[in-house]
Scaffold this motif. Structure first.
Motif: not given
Ligand SMILES: Cc1ncc(C[n+]2csc(CCOP(=O)(O)OP(=O)(O)O)c2C)c(N)n1
Ligand SMILES: [Mg+2]
Length: 559
Positions: A427, A460-462, A490, A492
């Motif tokens: 992400i 949102d986290l990305a 977050g 999800t």
């Molecule tokens: C650098 C990195 N850290 C952690 C992860 C594990 N990870 C995969 S999806 C995710 C959450 C993504 O959240 P968001 O961007 O909000 O997308 P959503 O699934 O909520 O649509 C995480 C932390 C990852 N793939 N890459």
């Protein structure tokens, strides 16, 4: 202020090295500032001034790395990265890993201290040679130039060696001694045309026959679509494959395989690219009685679920056999029709009602349409709206989130170039990658691509992970780009895992969902991006209309 040195072996060698890269057709350079790498940086700035390279400057090497990756993916040629010593080099590691696993050519030039200053606790000095481990396909540790007349020629030869056969990441660690730079004239060179060195090709000949499917993962490209047609095979193309189009496309491939039991009848699978989005594809390959042929991708690992792949090849050719193709018509037809029926069922619009003569029906239809426009946005409608808004001269970059998975289930066939960092599905670096793609896409003035836009669909986290990449170097050209953030507060994506049902809900939220409440409007404003907030379906399409500039479009989504 001390007077400038009249000459510097560091600058002479750095200029000769960069000059040779330019002559060979490498013209995109991304650099981050630092003292030890100043000879390279100053030379790069001069090459930029002379119109010989496109230079981008990023304070954060992590952004620089992913920006370089996006540029290389879209331009189809290596990008140069310049960094100083110490942690600066390590900041490139995420992009280096992604590039290694997806086979994107990057050249890292890192400044370092000379031998006598290594291993004695010198400032900003660590062990840089080999820092990327296996992720670098080749590495060099070049001793500090001392001013010998042969050094410039050696630097040019080094550049040629670095470029020969490049498929992934090459790391050139360059020691420099004081004086770290001096004014240096540019060599008399012209911007070259990049020519990738031809790889030795092992081409496998395939006979069309029923029971064959073509799978297209990320990076598969148009070759997968052509092969599916030539083979008379259903095309199970992921949404970032660049092959999600054509008459053989089975967009709802998961449902067709499972619900329709079509998967049971598969005898042969031909894989292009790197499939990562479904469990069904690796399961299919591991089923007894299935023979799998993998067309190698440039990434460092060959795709081989359960080590069940029977054959690897660099490319495939299909034997012309109209009788065999004819025999496959029923086979491919059933897959394609079933997929279309599934997608139509998912489509909630009621086509045709607007055309009826019955005023009550028409009024009811208008009401439904109005309700649809006012309806809140779902992941599916968001992902589909972004897909539908994009055209062949646009670019789509998909982050790792629930959204790419949702889109993979429902996106109908369309020939749009899509990129996603699926080498490691991080992400991180999504915004920088998108900006790199956009800059390369829009670099050719007057081309169709230059009039297009790049859309980045991410969670949102990305978005927050890579917020620093919203910054541009002063005075740099900025591309037309839309970041479309599905904000569900977050990560999800984890709600879909088994742990979501077994762990304590509050504990799960704290360490898996990791909720956030950042103000995206203020974030956009801080970096000088335009901001749009979209809450209903009716507002979505207008918000996605292409416009010049950099726009952050926030779309609140329910968990
Ligand atoms: C650098 C990195 N850290 C952690 C992860 C594990 N990870 C995969 S999806 C995710 C959450 C993504 O959240 P968001 O961007 O909000 O997308 P959503 O699934 O909520 O649509 C995480 C932390 C990852 N793939 N890459
Ligand atoms: Mg999210």
């Amino acid at each position: 202020m001390s007077s400038a040195p009249l000459s510097s072996p560091a600058s002479a060698a750095a200029t000769a090295l960069l000059g040779e890269f330019v002559r060979a057709g490498v013209t995109d350079v991304v650099l981050s500032p630092g003292s030890r790498s100043q000879a390279l940086a100053l030379a790069a700035a001069q090459f930029e001034r002379a119109g010989l390279i496109d230079l981008r400057v990023r304070v954060d090497e992590r952004s620089a790395g992913f920006l370089a990756l996006g540029l290389a993916v879209e331009a189809g040629r290596p990008t140069l990265l310049i960094t100083t010593s110490g942690t600066a080099v390590a900041e490139l590691h995420p992009a280096v890993l992604e590039a290694a696993h997806s086979g994107v050519p990057l050249i890292v030039l890192s400044g370092d201290r000379p031998d006598e200053l290594r291993g004695i606790g010198s400032n900003q000095t660590t062990v840089q040679p080999g820092i990327f481990g296996d992720a670098a396909e080749s590495s060099w540790d070049v001793p500090a130039p001392v001013g010998d007349p042969s050094e410039e020629q050696a630097a040019r030869e080094l550049a040629d060696e670095v470029l020969t056969g490049i498929r992934g990441v090459r790391h050139v660690n360059l020691a420099f001694r004081e004086p770290l730079s001096a004014p240096q004239l540019l060599p008399d060179i012209e911007r070259g045309e990049w020519r990738a060195s031809p790889a030795a090709l092992e081409v496998l000949e395939l006979q069309p026959r029923p029971g064959t499917v073509v799978v297209a993962g990320t990076g598969a490209g148009e070759a997968a679509e052509a092969a599916a047609r030539a083979l008379g095979a259903p095309l199970l193309a992921e949404v970032a494959s660049g092959a999600r189009f054509g008459p053989n496309l089975v967009a709802a491939y998961r449902e067709v395989m499972t619900a329709g039991n079509f998967g049971d009848r598969v005898e042969r699978v031909v894989v292009f690219g790197h499939p990562t989005l479904s469990r069904e594809i690796p399961a299919l390959i591991q089923r007894d009685g299935v023979e799998t042929i993998v067309v190698r991708s440039p990434g460092r690992d060959d795709y081989n679920p359960g080590h069940r792949v029977a054959r690897f090849a660099d490319a495939v050719s299909v034997v012309e056999d109209s009788a065999a193709l004819e025999a496959s018509r029923g086979w491919v037809g059933r897959w394609v029709q079933t997929s279309r029926a599934i997608l139509e069922e998912l489509d909630d619009a009621a086509p045709g009602a607007a055309l009826t003569d019955d005023y009550r029906e028409r009024a009811a239809f208008a009401l439904t349409q109005l309700e649809a426009l006012r309806a809140p946005i779902t992941r599916r409608s968001l992902a589909l709206a972004v897909w539908n808004a994009s055209w062949p001269h646009d670019r789509l970059v998909l982050g790792s989130s629930r959204l790419i998975r949702e889109l993979d289930r429902v996106a109908p066939g369309k020939k749009i170039p899509v990129h996603s960092n699926r080498g490691l599905a991080g992400i991180d670096g999504t915004i920088a990658t998108g900006i790199g793609v956009a800059l390369a896409q829009q670099s050719g003035e007057g081309s169709r691509e230059a009039s297009g836009i790049t859309r980045v669909l991410l969670g949102d986290l990305a978005m927050l992970h890579d917020a620093g990449s919203l910054a541009f170097g002063a005075g740099e050209r900025r591309p037309s780009i839309q970041l479309i953030v599905g904000n569900d507060g977050g990560g999800t994506i984890f709600d879909g895992l088994e742990v979501a049902g077994t762990a304590d809900a509050a504990v799960f939220d704290r360490v898996m969902l990791t909720p956030q409440r950042v103000d995206f409007e203020k974030l956009a404003a801080a970096y000088g991006w335009e901001y749009r907030r979209v809450e209903t379906r009716g507002e979505l399409d207008p918000a996605l209309t292409p416009s010049p500039g950099q726009v952050l479009i926030e779309v609140p989504l329910p968990r």
